[in-house]
Design a protein around this motif. Structure first.
Motif, PDB file in Angstrom:
ATOM      1  N   UNK A   4       0.848  -1.187   0.000  1.00 16.36           N
ATOM      2  CA  UNK A   4       0.000   0.000   0.000  1.00 16.36           C
ATOM      3  C   UNK A   4       0.886   1.240   0.000  1.00 16.36           C
ATOM      4  N   UNK A   5       0.539   2.191  -0.840  1.00 14.68           N
ATOM      5  CA  UNK A   5       1.235   3.474  -0.882  1.00 14.68           C
ATOM      6  C   UNK A   5       0.370   4.498  -0.164  1.00 14.68           C
ATOM      7  N   UNK A   6       0.970   5.195   0.804  1.00 18.07           N
ATOM      8  CA  UNK A   6       0.291   6.285   1.507  1.00 18.07           C
ATOM      9  C   UNK A   6       1.155   7.522   1.320  1.00 18.07           C
ATOM     10  N   UNK A   7       0.589   8.529   0.689  1.00 21.22           N
ATOM     11  CA  UNK A   7       1.292   9.790   0.479  1.00 21.22           C
ATOM     12  C   UNK A   7       0.469  10.891   1.125  1.00 21.22           C
ATOM     13  N   UNK A   8       1.146  11.862   1.733  1.00 18.51           N
ATOM     14  CA  UNK A   8       0.405  12.935   2.385  1.00 18.51           C
ATOM     15  C   UNK A   8       1.127  14.254   2.215  1.00 18.51           C
ATOM     16  N   UNK A   9       0.372  15.329   2.363  1.00 21.93           N
ATOM     17  CA  UNK A   9       0.920  16.679   2.281  1.00 21.93           C
ATOM     18  C   UNK A   9       0.097  17.591   3.175  1.00 21.93           C
ATOM     19  N   UNK A  10       0.756  18.543   3.833  1.00 22.41           N
ATOM     20  CA  UNK A  10       0.023  19.493   4.674  1.00 22.41           C
ATOM     21  C   UNK A  10      -0.761  20.477   3.823  1.00 22.41           C
ATOM     22  N   UNK A  11      -1.846  20.961   4.393  1.00 19.82           N
ATOM     23  CA  UNK A  11      -2.663  21.973   3.730  1.00 19.82           C
ATOM     24  C   UNK A  11      -3.192  22.921   4.801  1.00 19.82           C
ATOM     25  N   UNK A  12      -3.117  24.212   4.524  1.00 19.79           N
ATOM     26  CA  UNK A  12      -3.620  25.223   5.456  1.00 19.79           C
ATOM     27  C   UNK A  12      -4.937  25.768   4.913  1.00 19.79           C
ATOM     28  N   UNK A  13      -6.002  25.596   5.702  1.00 13.74           N
ATOM     29  CA  UNK A  13      -7.311  26.125   5.340  1.00 13.74           C
ATOM     30  C   UNK A  13      -7.491  27.427   6.112  1.00 13.74           C
ATOM     31  N   UNK A  14      -7.835  28.486   5.381  1.00 14.17           N
ATOM     32  CA  UNK A  14      -7.991  29.785   6.044  1.00 14.17           C
ATOM     33  C   UNK A  14      -9.459  30.187   6.100  1.00 14.17           C
ATOM     34  N   UNK A  15      -9.772  30.990   7.079  1.00 11.97           N
ATOM     35  CA  UNK A  15     -11.127  31.510   7.273  1.00 11.97           C
ATOM     36  C   UNK A  15     -11.407  32.529   6.169  1.00 11.97           C
ATOM     37  N   UNK A  16     -12.493  32.352   5.424  1.00 12.60           N
ATOM     38  CA  UNK A  16     -12.799  33.302   4.344  1.00 12.60           C
ATOM     39  C   UNK A  16     -12.894  34.753   4.834  1.00 12.60           C
ATOM     40  N   UNK A  17     -13.387  34.943   6.040  1.00 10.18           N
ATOM     41  CA  UNK A  17     -13.519  36.301   6.573  1.00 10.18           C
ATOM     42  C   UNK A  17     -12.154  36.935   6.835  1.00 10.18           C
ATOM     43  N   UNK A  18     -11.145  36.112   7.110  1.00 10.44           N
ATOM     44  CA  UNK A  18      -9.811  36.623   7.409  1.00 10.44           C
ATOM     45  C   UNK A  18      -8.933  36.726   6.166  1.00 10.44           C
ATOM     46  N   UNK A  19      -9.397  36.160   5.042  1.00  6.61           N
ATOM     47  CA  UNK A  19      -8.598  36.183   3.815  1.00  6.61           C
ATOM     48  C   UNK A  19      -8.623  37.576   3.197  1.00  6.61           C
ATOM     49  N   UNK A  20      -7.487  38.001   2.621  1.00  4.79           N
ATOM     50  CA  UNK A  20      -7.478  39.287   1.914  1.00  4.79           C
ATOM     51  C   UNK A  20      -8.524  39.270   0.787  1.00  4.79           C
ATOM     52  N   UNK A  21      -9.051  40.420   0.448  1.00 12.12           N
ATOM     53  CA  UNK A  21     -10.095  40.516  -0.582  1.00 12.12           C
ATOM     54  C   UNK A  21      -9.649  39.899  -1.892  1.00 12.12           C
ATOM     55  N   UNK A  22      -8.378  40.066  -2.263  1.00 12.45           N
ATOM     56  CA  UNK A  22      -7.915  39.505  -3.536  1.00 12.45           C
ATOM     57  C   UNK A  22      -7.892  37.978  -3.489  1.00 12.45           C
TER      58      UNK A  22
END
Length: 125
Positions: A75-93
């Motif tokens: 079995x191959x298990x591959x992983x990568x980190x991901x940062x989910x940000x709050x839409x309200x805190x994201x810059x408008x662009x």
């Protein structure tokens, strides 16, 4: 590996080589495991993945995980980190940007997994 932060509801595209040809690859988002989809590797063992980050995912650090039969057996298990940000805190662009071109490829080598950031296509839906 560093990737651009993503918003809930964003779509991510990435390719993962190293799976058995035509093997089923399951993509999960963790900390609390959520199955984002199952994909079939092609004849060369590459899974072409296009998933949506659920709108209800809380902001913070998470992990994308791909699991499936390895081209070398087992079995191959591959992983990568991901940062989910709050839409309200994201810059408008960030909220209005239609696409971001960062590619992420997870490469399986032998019994070990080598993770290489080459790009992820993120589309905000």
């Amino acid at each position: 590996i560093s990737t651009d932060p993503v918003l809930p509801g964003s779509s991510l595209y990435f390719e993962i080589p190293g799976f058995a040809p035509f093997g089923t690859v399951t993509i999960t988002l963790e900390s609390e495991p959520i199955v984002l989809g199952e994909f079939t590797a092609d004849a060369d063992g590459i899974a072409f993945v296009d998933v949506v980050i659920p709108a209800a995912i809380p902001p913070g650090q998470h992990e994308l995980k791909a699991t499936g039969p390895s081209a070398e057996g087992g079995v191959l298990v591959a992983s990568a980190p991901i940062m989910v940000i709050d839409p309200a805190a994201a810059p408008a662009d960030e909220r209005s940007r239609p696409a971001n071109t960062l590619l992420l490829i997870l490469i399986g080598v032998g019994g070990a997994v080598l993770l290489a950031a080459v790009g992820v296509l993120q589309r905000v839906r």
